[in-house]
Design a protein around this motif. Structure first.
Motif, PDB file in Angstrom:
ATOM      1  N   THR A 176      13.100   5.324  -7.064  1.00 39.05           N
ATOM      2  CA  THR A 176      12.892   6.151  -5.899  1.00 39.05           C
ATOM      3  C   THR A 176      13.310   7.510  -5.876  1.00 39.05           C
ATOM      4  N   GLY A 177      14.391   8.057  -6.350  1.00 39.64           N
ATOM      5  CA  GLY A 177      15.083   9.213  -6.873  1.00 39.64           C
ATOM      6  C   GLY A 177      14.180  10.009  -7.527  1.00 39.64           C
ATOM      7  N   LEU A 178      13.912   9.443  -8.996  1.00 41.21           N
ATOM      8  CA  LEU A 178      12.843  10.235  -9.650  1.00 41.21           C
ATOM      9  C   LEU A 178      11.537  10.341  -9.258  1.00 41.21           C
ATOM     10  N   THR A 179      11.068   9.487  -8.444  1.00 38.31           N
ATOM     11  CA  THR A 179       9.725   9.738  -8.055  1.00 38.31           C
ATOM     12  C   THR A 179       9.532  10.902  -6.837  1.00 38.31           C
ATOM     13  N   PHE A 180      10.692  10.832  -6.002  1.00 38.82           N
ATOM     14  CA  PHE A 180      10.816  11.767  -5.207  1.00 38.82           C
ATOM     15  C   PHE A 180      10.765  13.243  -5.590  1.00 38.82           C
ATOM     16  N   VAL A 181      11.636  13.655  -6.769  1.00 40.74           N
ATOM     17  CA  VAL A 181      12.056  14.876  -7.241  1.00 40.74           C
ATOM     18  C   VAL A 181      10.900  15.136  -8.113  1.00 40.74           C
ATOM     19  N   ALA A 199       0.777  -1.215   0.055  1.00 43.75           N
ATOM     20  CA  ALA A 199      -0.021   0.009  -0.012  1.00 43.75           C
ATOM     21  C   ALA A 199       0.916   1.351  -0.121  1.00 43.75           C
ATOM     22  N   LEU A 200       1.925   1.351   0.841  1.00 45.62           N
ATOM     23  CA  LEU A 200       2.677   2.451   1.003  1.00 45.62           C
ATOM     24  C   LEU A 200       3.548   2.666  -0.459  1.00 45.62           C
ATOM     25  N   MET A 201       4.060   1.578  -0.697  1.00 41.78           N
ATOM     26  CA  MET A 201       4.787   1.614  -1.892  1.00 41.78           C
ATOM     27  C   MET A 201       3.973   2.264  -3.081  1.00 41.78           C
ATOM     28  N   GLY A 202       2.828   1.553  -3.174  1.00 39.09           N
ATOM     29  CA  GLY A 202       2.036   1.947  -4.192  1.00 39.09           C
ATOM     30  C   GLY A 202       1.551   3.450  -4.356  1.00 39.09           C
ATOM     31  N   MET A 203       1.398   3.769  -3.160  1.00 37.34           N
ATOM     32  CA  MET A 203       0.685   5.302  -3.124  1.00 37.34           C
ATOM     33  C   MET A 203       1.982   6.150  -3.501  1.00 37.34           C
ATOM     34  N   GLN A 213      -3.719  19.498 -12.440  1.00 36.17           N
ATOM     35  CA  GLN A 213      -2.808  19.758 -11.436  1.00 36.17           C
ATOM     36  C   GLN A 213      -2.527  18.385 -10.637  1.00 36.17           C
ATOM     37  N   PRO A 214      -0.950  18.258 -10.505  1.00 35.59           N
ATOM     38  CA  PRO A 214      -0.704  16.889  -9.907  1.00 35.59           C
ATOM     39  C   PRO A 214      -1.487  16.953  -8.801  1.00 35.59           C
ATOM     40  N   LEU A 215      -1.628  15.717  -8.317  1.00 38.96           N
ATOM     41  CA  LEU A 215      -2.250  15.217  -7.156  1.00 38.96           C
ATOM     42  C   LEU A 215      -1.389  15.539  -5.896  1.00 38.96           C
ATOM     43  N   ILE A 216      -0.162  15.609  -5.823  1.00 40.41           N
ATOM     44  CA  ILE A 216       0.733  16.228  -4.810  1.00 40.41           C
ATOM     45  C   ILE A 216       1.690  16.687  -5.589  1.00 40.41           C
ATOM     46  N   TYR A 217       1.885  18.022  -5.410  1.00 43.71           N
ATOM     47  CA  TYR A 217       3.040  18.788  -6.014  1.00 43.71           C
ATOM     48  C   TYR A 217       3.314  20.103  -5.145  1.00 43.71           C
ATOM     49  N   PHE A 218       4.823  20.055  -4.834  1.00 48.50           N
ATOM     50  CA  PHE A 218       5.318  21.054  -3.949  1.00 48.50           C
ATOM     51  C   PHE A 218       6.154  21.934  -4.780  1.00 48.50           C
ATOM     52  N   PHE A 259       4.537   5.427  -5.373  1.00 50.38           N
ATOM     53  CA  PHE A 259       5.128   5.643  -6.798  1.00 50.38           C
ATOM     54  C   PHE A 259       3.865   6.078  -7.864  1.00 50.38           C
ATOM     55  N   LEU A 260       2.630   5.910  -7.320  1.00 49.99           N
ATOM     56  CA  LEU A 260       1.385   5.969  -8.205  1.00 49.99           C
ATOM     57  C   LEU A 260       0.925   7.635  -8.091  1.00 49.99           C
TER      58      LEU A 260
END
Length: 476
Positions: free
Chosen positions: A177-182, A54-58, A70-75, A60-61
């Motif tokens: 992981t790095g690509l997703t975080f950025v 569940a956590l990894m799915g959230m 607009q992105p669902l989560i975007y800083f 990376f998705l």
């Protein structure tokens, strides 16, 4: 036999030189001894697999999902905008961020007081990525015994191939992981395109590389070292424990004295407890401790030792639960209390903060209006003999769509706006609007009068903004 949780006395000079044994000193630093974790299946491992998925799915998705473009989560740091699940927050919403962090802290305290380090065992990012890396290692290099033999074996084509495949897989996971975080700070679709066409700025490459290397080192090489020496939670968790806290514990009353025996033999006839001293609980521990030595700060509460011990108990036809989630009071034969002053205090504080945060977000107006009167002039008479005041209206639109506002003013009889009464503000935009207001001098009874500006959205009629200001006229 004592009913207390046993604590192992460790000689600090063990394994040291003769001189160190005589002086009672030891090295301040010791090289890491690699831990070979044996794979185990069981109830708690299934729970972790669900939480991990569940956590990894959230993670990376969510970065790929957009709402109304607009992105669902975007800083968005350059524009100082933070988009979370369709709501845009700005720096002036810092109180909400602070409240969220406080709620998370109290939630951690509350859960730890009740159930110990379940956060570490099931949801901590270090645990999640470490278990993924261990799973990859198991699939490529084989079981615990095979991995130990492989590391001791001389270099060969097979060994190099397996090691290379493992590290390549680790690096791919770390890169993702790095690509997703950025991607939470740089729209992921643009990031991927810009990176591979060499159009991204240098910081994008730096941060992707940084988080790739950090993930690879933390989950692949350092693993338990992060939990033992870098994470502060391992050190201050004890202040949240009490004799009623549920922790992973070995039951010495039932297990001691430990010793090997054949299946089907009654341990009482041999003067033994239920523990057969097989060491399975140690082999499956990701931090390399022996849970039978008592409560230790290194234990992350992952419960792998429970699954391993239950498996052995099933084979020996003994009852499960030699190692289990329990409390110090229960091990001592005392009743355990779930509801106690500490948990009530944390629970009430957490509930109040969650309610306050929910109310604040629910009543938050996603736009702002401020009126500032021109301080350069008190007032003037225009060609119609009416008194004018000049204002600057500042409008902010924190919604996800452009808003068209209609402006009106009230507070004095016959008051009116002489300048533009309609303005369109784009999403996440702040605009200023010079505004001139006049009024018949006959209705002014004092030098300073309260007036109110109102802005109603034509796009969303439920969005109404109001702000007060002062209208200055001649002193009567």
């Amino acid at each position: 036999m004592s009913n207390e949780i046993p604590v192992k006395q460790v000689d600090p000079s063990s394994g040291a030189s003769d001189n160190k044994k005589n002086t009672g000193t030891t090295d301040l630093y010791a090289s890491r001894k690699k831990i070979y974790v044996r794979e185990v299946r069981g109830f708690f491992q299934r729970i972790r697999n669900v939480s991990l998925t569940a956590l990894m799915g959230m993670y990376f998705l969510f970065v790929w999902i957009s709402v109304d473009g607009q992105p669902l989560i975007y800083f968005n740091l350059p524009d100082r905008e933070f988009h979370l699940f369709g709501i845009t927050f700005f720096p002036q919403d810092l109180i909400l961020l602070s409240g969220s962090l406080i709620i998370c802290a109290f939630g951690l305290f509350f859960i730890t007081t009740l159930f110990g380090r379940v956060w570490c065992g099931y949801t901590c990012p270090q645990t999640v990525w470490t278990f993924i890396f261990m799973w990859v290692e198991e699939r490529i290099e084989g079981s615990r015994t095979k991995r130990m033999r492989l590391d001791k074996a001389p270099s060969s084509r097979s060994k190099i191939a397996k090691k290379s495949a493992k590290h390549a897989a680790w690096l791919l996971i770390a890169l993702a992981t790095g690509l997703t975080f950025v991607g939470y700070f740089y729209p992921i679709y643009d990031l991927i395109a810009d990176l591979f066409t060499l159009n991204a700025n240098g910081w994008a490459y730096f941060w992707v590389g940084f988080f790739t290397v950090a993930t690879y080192l933390n989950a692949g090489w350092m693993r338990e070292q992060v939990c033992l020496y870098m994470c502060p939670y391992a050190r201050f968790q004890s202040v949240m424990f009490d004799p009623n806290t549920m922790v992973v514990s070995y039951d010495p009353n039932r297990g001691e004295p430990r010793g090997s025996r054949k299946k089907g033999v009654d341990p009482a006839e041999l003067g033994l407890g239920d523990c057969i001293d097989c060491g399975q609980c140690v082999q499956v521990c990701p931090t390399g401790i022996d849970i039978r030595d008592g409560l230790q700060y290194e234990c992350i509460g992952c419960a792998l030792c429970i699954d391993a011990c239950d498996e052995v108990m099933d084979k020996m036809n003994y009852p499960r639960g030699l190692i289990r989630y329990t409390t110090e009071n229960e091990l001592e034969g005392k009743p355990s209390k779930l509801i106690r002053p500490r948990t009530v205090g944390y629970g009430l504080a957490l509930a109040l903060m969650v309610l306050a945060m929910g109310y604040t977000i629910a009543t938050r107006v996603p736009a702002t209006l401020d009126a500032e009167r021109d301080r350069g002039a008190l007032f003037k008479f225009n060609g119609q003999g009416r008194i004018e005041n000049t204002y600057t209206l500042r409008i902010g639109n924190m919604t996800e769509v452009p808003q068209t506002f209609t402006i009106s003013v009230s507070g004095l009889e016959s008051i009116q706006i002489l300048t533009d009464k309609v303005i369109t503000v784009d999403s996440s935009e702040y605009r200023t609007l010079p505004t001139v207001v006049d009024v018949d001098p006959e209705v002014i009874s004092s030098a300073s009068n309260t007036i109110e500006f109102t802005m109603t959205s034509e796009t969303d009629p439920s969005l109404v903004l109001e702000t007060e200001s002062r209208f200055v006229g001649p002193n009567r």
